[in-house]
Write a protein that holds these residues in place. Structure first.
Motif, PDB file in Angstrom:
ATOM      1  N   VAL A  10       0.846  -1.205   0.000  1.00 50.94           N
ATOM      2  CA  VAL A  10       0.000   0.000   0.000  1.00 50.94           C
ATOM      3  C   VAL A  10       0.880   1.255   0.000  1.00 50.94           C
ATOM      4  O   VAL A  10       0.565   2.254   0.639  1.00 50.94           O
ATOM      5  N   VAL A  13       2.303   2.924  -5.267  1.00 54.57           N
ATOM      6  CA  VAL A  13       1.635   2.171  -6.337  1.00 54.57           C
ATOM      7  C   VAL A  13       0.390   1.466  -5.797  1.00 54.57           C
ATOM      8  O   VAL A  13      -0.680   1.509  -6.421  1.00 54.57           O
ATOM      9  N   THR A  37       3.282  -5.187   5.076  1.00 56.00           N
ATOM     10  CA  THR A  37       4.164  -5.916   6.005  1.00 56.00           C
ATOM     11  C   THR A  37       3.608  -5.965   7.427  1.00 56.00           C
ATOM     12  O   THR A  37       4.011  -6.795   8.219  1.00 56.00           O
ATOM     13  N   ARG A  40      -2.415  -2.240  10.209  1.00 61.65           N
ATOM     14  CA  ARG A  40      -2.740  -0.907  10.738  1.00 61.65           C
ATOM     15  C   ARG A  40      -3.893  -0.323   9.926  1.00 61.65           C
ATOM     16  O   ARG A  40      -4.121  -0.719   8.782  1.00 61.65           O
ATOM     17  N   GLY A  69       4.327  -4.606  -3.925  1.00 64.34           N
ATOM     18  CA  GLY A  69       5.223  -4.584  -2.768  1.00 64.34           C
ATOM     19  C   GLY A  69       6.651  -4.421  -3.235  1.00 64.34           C
ATOM     20  O   GLY A  69       6.914  -4.235  -4.427  1.00 64.34           O
ATOM     21  N   GLN A  70       7.585  -4.462  -2.310  1.00 62.02           N
ATOM     22  CA  GLN A  70       8.985  -4.315  -2.703  1.00 62.02           C
ATOM     23  C   GLN A  70       9.447  -5.541  -3.491  1.00 62.02           C
ATOM     24  O   GLN A  70       8.852  -6.607  -3.428  1.00 62.02           O
ATOM     25  N   GLU A  71      10.553  -5.353  -4.232  1.00 60.18           N
ATOM     26  CA  GLU A  71      11.092  -6.430  -5.071  1.00 60.18           C
ATOM     27  C   GLU A  71      12.150  -7.216  -4.308  1.00 60.18           C
ATOM     28  O   GLU A  71      12.504  -6.865  -3.189  1.00 60.18           O
ATOM     29  N   MET A 162       7.645   5.610  -1.808  1.00 64.07           N
ATOM     30  CA  MET A 162       7.245   6.617  -0.826  1.00 64.07           C
ATOM     31  C   MET A 162       8.402   7.502  -0.344  1.00 64.07           C
ATOM     32  O   MET A 162       8.235   8.700  -0.142  1.00 64.07           O
ATOM     33  N   ASN A 324       4.385   7.976 -13.800  1.00 63.49           N
ATOM     34  CA  ASN A 324       5.035   6.691 -13.495  1.00 63.49           C
ATOM     35  C   ASN A 324       4.254   5.861 -12.487  1.00 63.49           C
ATOM     36  O   ASN A 324       4.332   4.633 -12.489  1.00 63.49           O
TER      37      ASN A 324
HETATM   38  N1  LIG Z   1       7.088   3.953  -7.872  1.00 66.47           N
HETATM   39  C1  LIG Z   1       7.019   3.741  -9.197  1.00 66.47           C
HETATM   40  O1  LIG Z   1       7.056   4.682 -10.024  1.00 66.47           O
HETATM   41  C2  LIG Z   1       6.906   2.321  -9.721  1.00 66.47           C
HETATM   42  C3  LIG Z   1       6.682   2.143 -11.089  1.00 66.47           C
HETATM   43  C4  LIG Z   1       6.614   0.840 -11.615  1.00 66.47           C
HETATM   44  C5  LIG Z   1       6.749  -0.235 -10.768  1.00 66.47           C
HETATM   45  N2  LIG Z   1       6.974  -0.023  -9.435  1.00 66.47           N
HETATM   46  C6  LIG Z   1       7.091  -1.196  -8.586  1.00 66.47           C
HETATM   47  O2  LIG Z   1       5.920  -1.264  -7.764  1.00 66.47           O
HETATM   48  C7  LIG Z   1       6.238  -1.841  -6.501  1.00 66.47           C
HETATM   49  C8  LIG Z   1       5.778  -0.895  -5.391  1.00 66.47           C
HETATM   50  O3  LIG Z   1       6.425   0.356  -5.538  1.00 66.47           O
HETATM   51  P1  LIG Z   1       6.060   1.623  -4.634  1.00 66.47           P
HETATM   52  O4  LIG Z   1       6.661   2.771  -5.321  1.00 66.47           O
HETATM   53  O5  LIG Z   1       4.601   1.652  -4.296  1.00 66.47           O
HETATM   54  O6  LIG Z   1       6.890   1.295  -3.288  1.00 66.47           O
HETATM   55  P2  LIG Z   1       6.666   1.829  -1.795  1.00 66.47           P
HETATM   56  O7  LIG Z   1       5.973   3.159  -1.819  1.00 66.47           O
HETATM   57  O8  LIG Z   1       7.978   1.734  -1.142  1.00 66.47           O
HETATM   58  O9  LIG Z   1       5.649   0.756  -1.141  1.00 66.47           O
HETATM   59  C9  LIG Z   1       5.985  -0.581  -0.989  1.00 66.47           C
HETATM   60  C10 LIG Z   1       4.857  -1.323  -0.286  1.00 66.47           C
HETATM   61  O10 LIG Z   1       5.171  -2.713  -0.321  1.00 66.47           O
HETATM   62  C11 LIG Z   1       4.930  -3.281   0.959  1.00 66.47           C
HETATM   63  N3  LIG Z   1       5.818  -4.466   1.079  1.00 66.47           N
HETATM   64  C12 LIG Z   1       7.157  -4.500   1.020  1.00 66.47           C
HETATM   65  N4  LIG Z   1       7.611  -5.767   1.171  1.00 66.47           N
HETATM   66  C13 LIG Z   1       6.516  -6.553   1.303  1.00 66.47           C
HETATM   67  C14 LIG Z   1       6.308  -7.951   1.526  1.00 66.47           C
HETATM   68  N5  LIG Z   1       7.320  -8.812   1.584  1.00 66.47           N
HETATM   69  N6  LIG Z   1       5.030  -8.418   1.616  1.00 66.47           N
HETATM   70  C15 LIG Z   1       3.982  -7.544   1.537  1.00 66.47           C
HETATM   71  N7  LIG Z   1       4.105  -6.199   1.363  1.00 66.47           N
HETATM   72  C16 LIG Z   1       5.366  -5.712   1.251  1.00 66.47           C
HETATM   73  C17 LIG Z   1       5.258  -2.159   1.929  1.00 66.47           C
HETATM   74  O11 LIG Z   1       4.626  -2.461   3.136  1.00 66.47           O
HETATM   75  P3  LIG Z   1       4.638  -1.462   4.421  1.00 66.47           P
HETATM   76  O12 LIG Z   1       3.759  -0.315   4.004  1.00 66.47           O
HETATM   77  O13 LIG Z   1       4.013  -2.284   5.485  1.00 66.47           O
HETATM   78  O14 LIG Z   1       6.052  -1.097   4.651  1.00 66.47           O
HETATM   79  C18 LIG Z   1       4.672  -0.953   1.169  1.00 66.47           C
HETATM   80  O15 LIG Z   1       3.290  -0.826   1.448  1.00 66.47           O
HETATM   81  C19 LIG Z   1       7.756  -2.098  -6.532  1.00 66.47           C
HETATM   82  O16 LIG Z   1       7.963  -3.419  -6.954  1.00 66.47           O
HETATM   83  C20 LIG Z   1       8.247  -1.144  -7.597  1.00 66.47           C
HETATM   84  O17 LIG Z   1       9.432  -1.558  -8.197  1.00 66.47           O
HETATM   85  C21 LIG Z   1       7.033   1.224  -8.895  1.00 66.47           C
END
Ligand SMILES: NC(=O)c1ccc[n+]([C@@H]2O[C@H](COP(=O)([O-])OP(=O)(O)OC[C@H]3O[C@@H](n4cnc5c(N)ncnc54)[C@H](OP(=O)(O)O)[C@@H]3O)[C@@H](O)[C@H]2O)c1
Length: 348
Positions: A10, A13, A37, A40, A69-71, A162, A324
């Protein structure tokens, strides 16, 4: 009633996925199940929701699992793909972990929806900078066969997740006083991002290119179905909150004039051409990242500065802009899910 959907993650993305499901009236039970993770309460897309801690049961009864989620090894889809598949859910993943696997379609619906087959229950969504580039280049490729691509990206801080925009917002007031010692977290960006451009996104990998750059190479080849296409990228983080921009140069087998390219792109799905010459009292038009704040552009790939490349025979240069977080991730995933519905692979 409707489809049961689980959204994993959450962050920027994940929240945008929830917003897209709502805005586009995706036929799912509302609210969708949201997991991350830890448990809440959170406000997502303007609504209070309970975020649960992800576990194998998170996918029970779900027809669709959307991973944001994270990669990596401890990331969301690597950890939870099996549980989601065993629960019988179609999975769509935003991360890089499975994008290049031979049995995983890498899909941008405007370009290669046909790569989805009933046998492939796990679908990957490409990297954000790849998505906007292929949306704009696919119509030109179909008409004139692209043989070579050069791209330089200008990527927003939200591409990091984030923490990216938080770093920029914290550094700007410091930099306004003095740029000499702006404090920064090297785990987010390798240098201060305020008042700066950083030619380094993700780790350095082969041939001194970064992983972000090589994603654009391999993913574009896979989506356009041409493993031999010559592609070189330089990916740069810039002090923009949201919206990636790209300067792109292509060479084609058949000559395309700038006007022919504009005409093709005006007819292309998901594209808006913003490329009017300067008129009397009218400035020249071209897209910028801030144009994505306009409701009519927020979900489109914006293309401008289309011109014939004076450095080669069959070359075109252009400027490509998209959100993006939306088209580069959340919206693309929801559009893939809509394609599954349209094809009867997923039933509401
Ligand atoms: N940002 C972009 O422009 C973009 C574009 C294309 C693709 N992506 C891909 O989209 C995904 C999310 O990106 P984002 O920008 O939204 O990242 P982000 O803001 O850092 O959010 C990551 C979310 O993933 C959750 N998470 C991490 N590890 C997890 C696990 N093992 N099991 C369940 N939940 C988990 C985190 O949980 P908590 O909240 O509990 O910490 C957080 O809610 C990534 O794979 C990224 O590479 C991102």
């Amino acid at each position: 009633m409707g489809l049961k959907v689980t959204v994993v993650g959450v962050g920027l993305v994940g929240e945008a996925i929830v917003a897209c499901l709502k805005e586009r009236r995706f036929p799912c039970e509302w609210p969708p199940r949201v997991v991350a993770t830890r448990e809440r309460p959170e406000t997502l897309a303007g609504e209070k929701m309970l975020v649960e801690e992800t576990c194998a049961d998170s996918f029970e009864g779900a027809s669709l699992a959307l991973f944001a989620g994270q990669e990596g090894a401890k990331g969301a889809s690597v950890t939870w793909r099996k549980a989601a598949e065993e629960a019988g859910a179609w999975c769509i993943d935003n991360g890089r972990d499975f994008r290049l696997a031979a049995d995983v379609p890498l899909v941008v619906p405007e370009v290669n929806a046909a790569d989805i087959t009933p046998r492939t229950r796990f679908i990957a969504s490409p990297n954000c900078s790849t998505i906007q580039m292929v949306v704009a280049l696919a119509p030109l490729h179909r008409a004139a066969r692209i043989t070579r691509i050069h791209v330089a990206t200008y990527q927003a801080t939200s591409g990091w997740g984030m923490r990216g925009p938080q770093e920029l917002r914290a550094q700007v007031p410091v930099g306004l006083e003095s740029c000499e010692n702006i404090p920064f977290d090297p785990k987010v960006f390798a240098r201060p991002i305020a008042f700066n451009c950083i030619p380094h996104i993700d780790a350095f990998v082969e041939g001194d290119y970064t992983r972000e750059e090589m994603k654009m190479v391999y993913e574009t080849r896979k989506i356009l179905g041409d493993g031999a296409m010559r592609i070189s990228a330089t990916t740069v983080r810039v002090p923009v909150l949201n919206g990636h921009s790209e300067a792109v140069w292509v060479e084609t087998r058949k000559k395309l004039s700038a006007q022919e390219a504009r005409d093709l792109l005006r007819k292309a799905p998901g594209v808006a051409v913003i490329d009017e010459p300067q008129g009397e009292g009218q400035p020249r038009t071209y897209p910028t990242a801030l144009d994505l704040l306009r409701p009519e552009y927020k979900d489109l790939t914006l293309v401008g500065r289309i011109r014939e490349d004076i450095s080669c025979e069959n070359g075109l240069a252009m400027w490509i802009v998209a959100d993006n977080i939306r088209k580069g991730a959340a919206l693309n995933v929801v559009q893939i899910a809509e394609e599954l519905l349209r094809r009867g692979l997923l039933e509401a």
